[in-house]
Design a protein around this motif. Structure first.
Motif, mmCIF file in Angstrom:
data_model
loop_
_atom_site.group_PDB
_atom_site.id
_atom_site.type_symbol
_atom_site.label_atom_id
_atom_site.label_comp_id
_atom_site.label_asym_id
_atom_site.label_seq_id
_atom_site.Cartn_x
_atom_site.Cartn_y
_atom_site.Cartn_z
ATOM 1 N N LEU A 287 80.382 14.352 -54.123
ATOM 2 C CA LEU A 287 80.834 15.701 -53.791
ATOM 3 C C LEU A 287 81.910 16.183 -54.758
ATOM 4 C CD1 LEU A 287 80.972 15.391 -49.889
ATOM 5 C CD2 LEU A 287 79.345 16.741 -51.226
ATOM 6 N N VAL A 288 82.810 15.299 -55.110
ATOM 7 C CA VAL A 288 83.861 15.681 -56.061
ATOM 8 C C VAL A 288 83.254 15.941 -57.434
ATOM 9 C CG1 VAL A 288 85.949 14.888 -57.232
ATOM 10 C CG2 VAL A 288 85.669 14.497 -54.772
ATOM 11 N N SER A 289 82.308 15.108 -57.845
ATOM 12 C CA SER A 289 81.685 15.295 -59.157
ATOM 13 C C SER A 289 80.881 16.591 -59.225
ATOM 14 C CB SER A 289 80.764 14.111 -59.486
ATOM 15 O OG SER A 289 79.589 14.126 -58.695
ATOM 16 N N GLU A 290 80.473 17.105 -58.063
ATOM 17 C CA GLU A 290 79.677 18.331 -58.026
ATOM 18 C C GLU A 290 80.504 19.553 -57.625
ATOM 19 O OE1 GLU A 290 75.927 17.999 -56.058
ATOM 20 O OE2 GLU A 290 75.447 16.098 -57.025
ATOM 21 N N GLY A 291 81.819 19.449 -57.742
ATOM 22 C CA GLY A 291 82.626 20.652 -57.653
ATOM 23 C C GLY A 291 83.538 20.813 -56.458
ATOM 24 N N CYS A 292 83.608 19.826 -55.585
ATOM 25 C CA CYS A 292 84.508 19.949 -54.434
ATOM 26 C C CYS A 292 85.936 19.598 -54.846
ATOM 27 C CB CYS A 292 84.058 19.036 -53.294
ATOM 28 S SG CYS A 292 82.497 19.529 -52.537
ATOM 29 N N ASP A 293 86.867 20.486 -54.530
ATOM 30 C CA ASP A 293 88.285 20.241 -54.809
ATOM 31 C C ASP A 293 88.923 19.378 -53.736
ATOM 32 O OD1 ASP A 293 88.154 22.126 -56.934
ATOM 33 O OD2 ASP A 293 88.523 23.748 -55.515
ATOM 34 N N GLY A 294 88.321 19.392 -52.549
ATOM 35 C CA GLY A 294 88.897 18.674 -51.431
ATOM 36 C C GLY A 294 87.831 18.225 -50.459
ATOM 37 N N LEU A 295 88.168 17.212 -49.676
ATOM 38 C CA LEU A 295 87.279 16.672 -48.657
ATOM 39 C C LEU A 295 88.025 16.645 -47.336
ATOM 40 C CD1 LEU A 295 85.924 13.649 -50.726
ATOM 41 C CD2 LEU A 295 84.804 15.871 -50.404
ATOM 42 N N VAL A 296 87.413 17.224 -46.330
ATOM 43 C CA VAL A 296 87.998 17.226 -44.996
ATOM 44 C C VAL A 296 87.249 16.197 -44.164
ATOM 45 C CG1 VAL A 296 88.475 18.578 -42.924
ATOM 46 C CG2 VAL A 296 88.709 19.630 -45.187
#
Length: 291
Positions: A36-45
């Protein structure tokens, strides 16, 4: 009014992977978080509604935060859901999340007991005072039965550690009022509101659909930031069929997301999506990928 982004702009409300036997699957969670981070997410909830927080233990919640922190390092903000119907329990969860490496806390309005607004305000202040982490208030009256009223938001905005709101109240007027009068970072928690809320000064989104389409969800705001509002609207329209099936088909977003992912089962009382629903989800997802 200043648009701040204490947790980034493009946040995913991450599912919690389980093994076929129903146990917490930390290796899969780490792989998902990294993707998810590699595909553009700045944060994870983590450990929110989509993360099936009502059916995970305190120990599982803490273990998930620690594992995801290890997987993504400093590449993304990790926000831990710590909400419960019990203020004392919420404080315990908040302290455990801080020790596990969370960057912030997602705190939902106490549910079931339907506290009046002074009690809602007191709950959030108590939790915010319990750690050094910034807090994202989670306003989702459709699930909790209690709204965080705009006037309550205005008072809570003065607390030094109450930094943001995950807005699932679907009240654009109320949200705009608070955005215009405070520095609270408003994150859309309803995909259909991502673009409208952003256009009036929102900070971004916390998205369930981003579990399966992180690039496509982010692209809408990227286009808006580039000044191409027509493209932002077009991309938003392309997302609509999948968003509607995932979030407004009568099935919880957790169920529909997991139907599209290799992340194990949902926990009861939730049940997996049926064949017809799953086929429809896959068709909409493939259509989105084709553009």
């Amino acid at each position: 009014m200043t648009t701040t982004r204490p947790f980034g702009r493009a946040l995913c409300a991450m599912i919690t992977p389980f093994t076929a036997a129903g146990a917490l699957d930390l290796p899969t969670a780490q792989k998902l978080a990294a993707r998810l981070v590699s595909e553009g997410c700045d944060g994870l909830v983590l450990n929110g509604t989509t993360g099936e927080s009502p059916t995970t233990s305190d120990a599982e919640k803490t273990a998930l935060v620690r594992a995801v922190r290890e997987a993504v390092g400093s590449a993304a903000h990790v926000v831990a859901g710590v909400g419960s119907a019990d203020t004392r329990h919420t404080v315990e969860l908040a302290r455990a999340a801080e020790q596990a490496g969370a960057d912030g806390l997602l705190v939902v309005t106490p549910y079931y007991s339907r506290p009046p607004q002074p009690a809602v305000e007191a709950h959030f202040r108590t939790v915010a005072d319990a750690t050094d982490l910034p807090v994202m208030l989670y306003d989702i009256p459709g699930r909790t039965g209690t709204r965080i009223e705009p006037e309550t938001m205005l008072r809570l905005a003065k607390h030094p550690r109450i930094a943001a709101v995950k807005d699932c109240a679907n009240d654009l007027l109320g949200a705009t009022k608070v955005i215009s009068r405070t520095d609270l970072a408003y994150y859309s928690g309803s995909e259909e509101m991502n673009l409208p809320l952003y256009a009036v000064g929102g900070a971004g989104y916390v998205s369930t659909v981003a579990n399966v389409a992180p690039r496509q969800v982010r692209a809408v705001l990227d286009a808006y930031d580039a000044g191409d509002t027509a493209q932002a609207a077009r991309l938003n329209h392309l997302l609509l069929p999948l968003t509607e099936l995932m979030m407004a088909s009568g099935l919880p977003g957790t169920v529909t997301a997991k139907a599209l992912m290799d992340a194990g089962p949902v926990r009861e009382p939730l049940q997996p999506a049926g064949r017809e629903a799953t086929d429809g989800l896959r068709e909409a997802y493939e259509a989105l990928l084709r553009g």
